[in-house]
Design an enzyme around this catalytic site. Structure first.
Site, mmCIF file in Angstrom:
data_model
loop_
_atom_site.group_PDB
_atom_site.id
_atom_site.type_symbol
_atom_site.label_atom_id
_atom_site.label_comp_id
_atom_site.label_asym_id
_atom_site.label_seq_id
_atom_site.Cartn_x
_atom_site.Cartn_y
_atom_site.Cartn_z
ATOM 1 N N TYR A 54 0.825 -1.213 0.000
ATOM 2 C CA TYR A 54 0.000 0.000 0.000
ATOM 3 C C TYR A 54 0.860 1.264 0.000
ATOM 4 O O TYR A 54 0.441 2.295 -0.521
ATOM 5 C CB TYR A 54 -1.019 -0.040 1.153
ATOM 6 C CG TYR A 54 -2.057 -1.110 0.872
ATOM 7 C CD1 TYR A 54 -3.049 -0.890 -0.073
ATOM 8 C CD2 TYR A 54 -1.990 -2.355 1.474
ATOM 9 C CE1 TYR A 54 -3.961 -1.887 -0.401
ATOM 10 C CE2 TYR A 54 -2.898 -3.364 1.168
ATOM 11 C CZ TYR A 54 -3.880 -3.122 0.223
ATOM 12 O OH TYR A 54 -4.771 -4.113 -0.114
ATOM 13 N N GLN A 93 -15.957 2.456 -4.613
ATOM 14 C CA GLN A 93 -15.225 1.249 -4.210
ATOM 15 C C GLN A 93 -13.725 1.522 -4.252
ATOM 16 O O GLN A 93 -12.931 0.680 -3.860
ATOM 17 C CB GLN A 93 -15.536 0.102 -5.175
ATOM 18 C CG GLN A 93 -16.988 -0.287 -5.195
ATOM 19 C CD GLN A 93 -17.271 -1.265 -6.332
ATOM 20 O OE1 GLN A 93 -17.150 -2.459 -6.181
ATOM 21 N NE2 GLN A 93 -17.634 -0.741 -7.476
ATOM 22 N N HIS A 111 -14.712 0.721 0.541
ATOM 23 C CA HIS A 111 -13.626 -0.269 0.647
ATOM 24 C C HIS A 111 -12.370 0.310 1.297
ATOM 25 O O HIS A 111 -11.297 -0.250 1.156
ATOM 26 C CB HIS A 111 -13.294 -0.830 -0.735
ATOM 27 C CG HIS A 111 -14.363 -1.734 -1.274
ATOM 28 N ND1 HIS A 111 -14.410 -2.166 -2.573
ATOM 29 C CD2 HIS A 111 -15.441 -2.291 -0.669
ATOM 30 C CE1 HIS A 111 -15.470 -2.942 -2.759
ATOM 31 N NE2 HIS A 111 -16.117 -3.024 -1.622
ATOM 32 N N CYS A 119 -6.351 1.958 13.465
ATOM 33 C CA CYS A 119 -5.712 1.334 14.631
ATOM 34 C C CYS A 119 -6.603 0.188 15.085
ATOM 35 O O CYS A 119 -7.786 0.389 15.366
ATOM 36 C CB CYS A 119 -5.525 2.349 15.761
ATOM 37 S SG CYS A 119 -4.901 1.556 17.260
ATOM 38 N N CYS A 138 0.084 4.368 16.931
ATOM 39 C CA CYS A 138 -1.175 5.070 16.665
ATOM 40 C C CYS A 138 -1.082 6.450 17.331
ATOM 41 O O CYS A 138 -0.803 6.540 18.527
ATOM 42 C CB CYS A 138 -2.349 4.281 17.238
ATOM 43 S SG CYS A 138 -3.890 5.204 17.246
ATOM 44 N N ALA A 221 -15.288 6.579 -19.632
ATOM 45 C CA ALA A 221 -16.074 7.352 -18.664
ATOM 46 C C ALA A 221 -15.860 8.851 -18.826
ATOM 47 O O ALA A 221 -16.787 9.637 -18.600
ATOM 48 C CB ALA A 221 -15.708 6.908 -17.247
HETATM 49 P P1 NAD Z 1 -12.712 -3.824 -11.676
HETATM 50 O O1 NAD Z 1 -11.281 -3.586 -11.976
HETATM 51 O O2 NAD Z 1 -13.161 -5.176 -11.329
HETATM 52 O O3 NAD Z 1 -13.577 -3.336 -12.935
HETATM 53 C C1 NAD Z 1 -13.363 -2.089 -13.548
HETATM 54 C C2 NAD Z 1 -14.425 -1.879 -14.598
HETATM 55 O O4 NAD Z 1 -14.198 -0.616 -15.202
HETATM 56 C C3 NAD Z 1 -14.410 -2.920 -15.720
HETATM 57 O O5 NAD Z 1 -15.728 -3.417 -15.892
HETATM 58 C C4 NAD Z 1 -13.924 -2.140 -16.948
HETATM 59 O O6 NAD Z 1 -14.571 -2.564 -18.134
HETATM 60 C C5 NAD Z 1 -14.361 -0.720 -16.587
HETATM 61 N N1 NAD Z 1 -13.526 0.320 -17.205
HETATM 62 C C6 NAD Z 1 -12.187 0.297 -17.443
HETATM 63 N N2 NAD Z 1 -11.788 1.462 -17.990
HETATM 64 C C7 NAD Z 1 -12.884 2.241 -18.092
HETATM 65 C C8 NAD Z 1 -13.127 3.558 -18.587
HETATM 66 N N3 NAD Z 1 -12.141 4.323 -19.061
HETATM 67 N N4 NAD Z 1 -14.390 4.034 -18.553
HETATM 68 C C9 NAD Z 1 -15.422 3.270 -18.085
HETATM 69 N N5 NAD Z 1 -15.262 2.021 -17.595
HETATM 70 C C10 NAD Z 1 -14.003 1.522 -17.597
HETATM 71 O O7 NAD Z 1 -13.081 -2.771 -10.544
HETATM 72 P P2 NAD Z 1 -14.242 -2.738 -9.478
HETATM 73 O O8 NAD Z 1 -15.509 -3.222 -10.074
HETATM 74 O O9 NAD Z 1 -14.170 -1.366 -8.922
HETATM 75 O O10 NAD Z 1 -13.814 -3.797 -8.356
HETATM 76 C C11 NAD Z 1 -12.488 -4.053 -8.026
HETATM 77 C C12 NAD Z 1 -12.086 -3.762 -6.589
HETATM 78 O O11 NAD Z 1 -10.722 -3.359 -6.613
HETATM 79 C C13 NAD Z 1 -12.830 -2.632 -5.942
HETATM 80 O O12 NAD Z 1 -13.208 -3.057 -4.706
HETATM 81 C C14 NAD Z 1 -11.838 -1.510 -5.765
HETATM 82 O O13 NAD Z 1 -11.813 -1.083 -4.415
HETATM 83 C C15 NAD Z 1 -10.482 -2.109 -5.991
HETATM 84 N N6 NAD Z 1 -9.661 -1.258 -6.874
HETATM 85 C C16 NAD Z 1 -9.538 0.082 -6.638
HETATM 86 C C17 NAD Z 1 -8.806 0.884 -7.479
HETATM 87 C C18 NAD Z 1 -8.699 2.354 -7.205
HETATM 88 O O14 NAD Z 1 -8.791 2.775 -6.051
HETATM 89 N N7 NAD Z 1 -8.526 3.206 -8.229
HETATM 90 C C19 NAD Z 1 -8.182 0.331 -8.599
HETATM 91 C C20 NAD Z 1 -8.307 -1.053 -8.823
HETATM 92 C C21 NAD Z 1 -9.044 -1.831 -7.945
#
Ligand code: NAD
Length: 244
Positions: A54, A93, A111, A119, A138, A221
């Site tokens: 992390y 998320q 998440h 802590c 902490c 997006a």
């Molecule tokens: P995921 O990686 O499983 O899915 C991401 C989705 O985004 C896919 O369906 C993909 O098709 C779509 N996508 C990719 N690029 C895109 C764009 N430019 N525009 C629109 N859509 C797009 O992610 P999830 O469903 O969020 O679940 C994964 C878990 O992993 C979550 O719990 C999350 O907390 C964690 N995660 C977080 C981060 C972050 O904080 N940025 C990054 C990766 C994973």
């Protein structure tokens, strides 16, 4: 006419900021197995490795900037209440801080959050933006029991009661950049549909839960969310297909 809007974002909303999504060839976890960095037993077995993972992620995210999708969401949160007297709640998320940098207030990080630590003795969260180590004290209780404030697999997501309350009173539910395979977030659309909300997904392609939505807008997006928000703020109505 819509009043209360709930937005759920996933890793896809941050993909164009250069933060890799979860399930991709160059995903965040490409060099790490989930069971080594993202489950409670990994923290017990090898806390240094979990902290280091992390720490690396936090350093990488610090170099990134929000994209047009994050900025459009922040604009909607600011302008919708003034113009249409409704609310715009943002549940993510993601553990990154792109929504905060874009100007969104009150981001509900279900998440966890990279810029917070937890802590495990006093159960309090505190802001943090440096490298962490398992022996850190902490700042609130002084014990050496801090961990990254991330909800691991097998752990209960945060703020579920608050999210359920928001979903029970929403007219429009937008799911942006999420694969629809991680529960409970993947079930939010069903909860919103149950109270009659219009549900729209934004993704590159139809997600695993597409059949739960009224319809989707497909493409990056930064383009689809921006066009949707522009139209929503101008007309109060939901855009149904991308303008040519
Ligand atoms: P995921 O990686 O499983 O899915 C991401 C989705 O985004 C896919 O369906 C993909 O098709 C779509 N996508 C990719 N690029 C895109 C764009 N430019 N525009 C629109 N859509 C797009 O992610 P999830 O469903 O969020 O679940 C994964 C878990 O992993 C979550 O719990 C999350 O907390 C964690 N995660 C977080 C981060 C972050 O904080 N940025 C990054 C990766 C994973």
């Amino acid at each position: 006419m819509f009043k209360n809007i709930v937005i759920l974002t996933g890793a896809g909303v941050s993909a164009e900021s250069g933060i890799p999504v979860f399930r991709s060839d160059n995903g965040l976890w490409e060099n790490e197995r989930i069971e080594d960095v993202c489950v409670p037993s990994a923290l017990a077995r090898n806390p240094g490795r979990v902290h280091d993972f992390y720490n690396k992620l936090r350093r990488e995210v610090k170099e990134k900037k929000p994209n047009d999708a994050h900025l459009a969401i922040a604009r909607l949160q600011k302008e919708w209440p003034e113009k249409y007297r409704g609310s715009v709640s943002l549940v993510t998320q993601n553990i990154d801080n792109m929504h905060e940098l874009a100007g969104s207030a009150d981001v509900i990080h279900m998440h966890g959050y990279l810029f917070s630590m937890l802590c495990t003795s006093c159960h309090r969260h505190f802001s943090f933006d440096q490298d962490s180590h398992p022996d850190d004290k902490c700042p609130l209780c002084g014990r050496q029991t801090t961990r990254p404030d991330i909800v691991f697999f097998e752990e209960m997501p945060y703020h579920m009661d608050r999210i359920a309350a928001l979903l029970s009173d929403c007219d429009l539910f937008l799911s942006i950049g999420t694969s629809g395979v991680v529960y409970p977030a993947a079930g939010f659309c069903v909860q919103a549909r149950a109270v009659g909300a219009l549900c729209v997904e934004f993704n590159l392609e139809p997600s695993a839960t597409v059949s739960n939505f009224n319809y989707g807008l497909y493409g990056k997006a930064s383009k689809t969310v921006l066009a949707f928000v522009d139209h929503l703020l101008k007309t109060g109505e939901a855009l149904e297909e991308m303008p040519r």
